[in-house]
Motif scaffolding. Structure first.
Motif, mmCIF file in Angstrom:
data_model
loop_
_atom_site.group_PDB
_atom_site.id
_atom_site.type_symbol
_atom_site.label_atom_id
_atom_site.label_comp_id
_atom_site.label_asym_id
_atom_site.label_seq_id
_atom_site.Cartn_x
_atom_site.Cartn_y
_atom_site.Cartn_z
ATOM 1 N N UNK A 1 42.359 47.757 33.627
ATOM 2 C CA UNK A 1 42.044 47.906 35.260
ATOM 3 C C UNK A 1 41.944 46.708 35.669
ATOM 4 N N UNK A 2 42.067 45.137 34.989
ATOM 5 C CA UNK A 2 41.791 44.588 35.266
ATOM 6 C C UNK A 2 43.305 43.914 35.475
ATOM 7 N N UNK A 3 43.171 42.065 36.123
ATOM 8 C CA UNK A 3 44.636 41.665 36.324
ATOM 9 C C UNK A 3 44.445 41.156 35.126
ATOM 10 N N UNK A 4 44.994 39.946 35.152
ATOM 11 C CA UNK A 4 45.521 39.430 33.484
ATOM 12 C C UNK A 4 44.574 38.740 33.462
ATOM 13 N N UNK A 5 44.387 37.502 34.353
ATOM 14 C CA UNK A 5 43.560 36.668 34.312
ATOM 15 C C UNK A 5 41.850 36.878 34.077
ATOM 16 N N UNK A 6 41.459 38.256 34.290
ATOM 17 C CA UNK A 6 40.902 38.319 34.700
ATOM 18 C C UNK A 6 40.063 39.271 33.511
ATOM 19 N N UNK A 7 41.036 39.716 32.606
ATOM 20 C CA UNK A 7 41.572 40.337 31.511
ATOM 21 C C UNK A 7 40.979 39.684 30.515
ATOM 22 N N UNK A 8 41.954 38.755 30.658
ATOM 23 C CA UNK A 8 41.618 37.446 29.400
ATOM 24 C C UNK A 8 40.512 36.795 29.547
ATOM 25 N N UNK A 9 39.397 36.857 31.276
ATOM 26 C CA UNK A 9 38.482 36.211 30.873
ATOM 27 C C UNK A 9 37.220 37.142 30.203
ATOM 28 N N UNK A 10 37.331 38.487 30.654
ATOM 29 C CA UNK A 10 35.986 39.006 30.352
ATOM 30 C C UNK A 10 35.958 39.653 29.179
ATOM 31 N N UNK A 11 37.458 39.439 28.178
ATOM 32 C CA UNK A 11 37.173 39.447 26.888
ATOM 33 C C UNK A 11 38.063 38.415 25.787
ATOM 34 N N UNK A 12 37.471 37.098 26.748
ATOM 35 C CA UNK A 12 37.379 36.241 25.612
ATOM 36 C C UNK A 12 36.418 36.191 24.546
ATOM 37 N N UNK A 13 37.553 35.980 23.559
ATOM 38 C CA UNK A 13 36.251 35.376 22.367
ATOM 39 C C UNK A 13 34.969 34.918 21.967
ATOM 40 N N UNK A 14 35.499 34.030 22.377
ATOM 41 C CA UNK A 14 33.544 33.142 23.058
ATOM 42 C C UNK A 14 33.484 33.095 24.341
ATOM 43 N N UNK B 1 32.038 39.672 40.704
ATOM 44 C CA UNK B 1 32.675 41.167 41.343
ATOM 45 C C UNK B 1 31.939 41.211 42.388
ATOM 46 N N UNK B 2 30.640 41.333 42.659
ATOM 47 C CA UNK B 2 29.677 41.826 43.426
ATOM 48 C C UNK B 2 30.307 40.691 45.165
ATOM 49 N N UNK B 3 30.644 39.484 44.803
ATOM 50 C CA UNK B 3 30.861 38.777 46.280
ATOM 51 C C UNK B 3 31.862 38.668 46.312
ATOM 52 N N UNK B 4 32.589 39.466 45.531
ATOM 53 C CA UNK B 4 34.318 39.894 45.411
ATOM 54 C C UNK B 4 34.837 41.030 46.843
ATOM 55 N N UNK B 5 33.819 42.037 46.750
ATOM 56 C CA UNK B 5 33.624 42.901 46.862
ATOM 57 C C UNK B 5 33.135 43.468 48.753
ATOM 58 N N UNK B 6 31.787 42.597 48.497
ATOM 59 C CA UNK B 6 31.197 41.764 49.973
ATOM 60 C C UNK B 6 32.023 41.147 50.598
ATOM 61 N N UNK B 7 33.253 40.179 49.770
ATOM 62 C CA UNK B 7 33.755 39.447 50.984
ATOM 63 C C UNK B 7 35.595 39.953 50.956
ATOM 64 N N UNK B 8 35.168 41.509 50.533
ATOM 65 C CA UNK B 8 36.311 42.523 51.068
ATOM 66 C C UNK B 8 37.996 41.401 50.233
ATOM 67 N N UNK B 9 37.542 40.811 49.344
ATOM 68 C CA UNK B 9 38.546 40.131 48.322
ATOM 69 C C UNK B 9 38.491 41.061 47.518
ATOM 70 N N UNK B 10 38.036 41.434 46.847
ATOM 71 C CA UNK B 10 38.152 42.301 45.245
ATOM 72 C C UNK B 10 38.967 42.807 44.721
ATOM 73 N N UNK B 11 40.376 43.582 45.705
ATOM 74 C CA UNK B 11 41.681 43.742 45.022
ATOM 75 C C UNK B 11 42.209 42.400 45.074
#
Length: 263
Positions: free
Chosen positions: A139-152, A165-175
């Protein structure tokens, strides 16, 4: 020496059943819950069944509460052998406050308790993160998916992502930034990633401690609802399995029905 297990959110649902099953294996269980009264009542029910269980107050969102519990475990039991990070919330709605509180409890709460108890854990200890199938990176964008799943992925990188994520929601830009509109889902993605981070940090530890995550599935609890297909007994099975793994067991994985699960 008798093994000691600490289970957060242990007063009801899957957490209570995890306490029951661990105590049924001869492990002394510290049933930790935010509401002291409900925790004591739950522990009393298990004790009346002949199980070795004690209640402790614990608010995983409160650093002082976490530290107090950790000191008590060390003073009274000499340390812990099992830590089950089960405490979690699923709030109605979606806004900045929901995002902040959900991430604070579900992600940072597990991090706080793990960090507080890890120095006090004995050899061949087990850490279990209770996650969810909703914590799926698809459910993440490709860049975020890559960051969260990074092996290291490092601890600091993961913490920054959760705060972002919290900051992006607060700023109305999370989508626009590629996040789903579910704080619960993001918190569980973070918990899955944290499992790998802690496992990598344990690589040079020497105590043989294993850290894994368990997805109980959709379970009939207050959170899961009455129409969920699984019983609490079924939901607790994989967390208890991970909590009692023999030496040489898996490390840093996410499991469902005692098998590796993609997330």
């Amino acid at each position: 020496m008798r093994r000691i297990a600490v289970v957060s959110g242990g007063n009801r649902g899957i957490g209570l059943e995890i306490c029951r099953q661990l105590a049924g294996r001869g492990i002394h269980v510290v049933l930790a819950s935010r509401d002291a009264g409900r925790g004591s009542a739950a522990a009393k029910v298990l004790a009346e069944q002949g199980l070795s269980v004690e209640a402790r107050q614990l608010d995983v969102s409160d650093e002082a509460s976490v530290a107090e519990l950790a000191r008590g475990i060390e003073a009274e039991h000499g340390g812990a052998d099992i830590v089950v990070n089960n405490a979690g919330i699923a709030m109605d709605g979606f806004n900045a406050e929901v995002a902040r509180k959900t991430i604070d409890v579900n992600f940072f709460g597990a991090l706080r308790l793990t960090d507080a108890l890890l120095p006090r854990m004995r050899a061949e200890g087990r850490i279990v993160m209770v996650t969810s199938g909703l914590g799926d990176r698809r459910s993440l964008s490709k860049p975020l998916k890559a960051q969260v799943g990074k092996a290291d992925l490092t601890r600091d990188e993961l913490i920054r992502l959760m705060r972002r994520f919290v900051d992006d929601v607060a700023a109305g830009r999370h989508t626009a930034e590629g996040w789903p509109s579910s704080a619960y889902a993001v918190s569980k993605m973070g918990l899955n990633a944290l499992t790998g981070v802690v496992a990598r940090e344990l690589a040079g530890d020497g105590r043989g401690i294993l850290c894994n995550a368990a997805c109980p599935g959709w379970v009939r609890t207050d959170m899961g609802g009455a129409h969920a297909p699984r019983s609490v007994e079924e939901g607790a099975e994989t967390p208890v399995w991970l909590a009692t793994l023999p030496p040489g067991g898996p490390q840093g994985g996410v499991f469902r029905d005692k098998a590796p699960a993609a997330w």
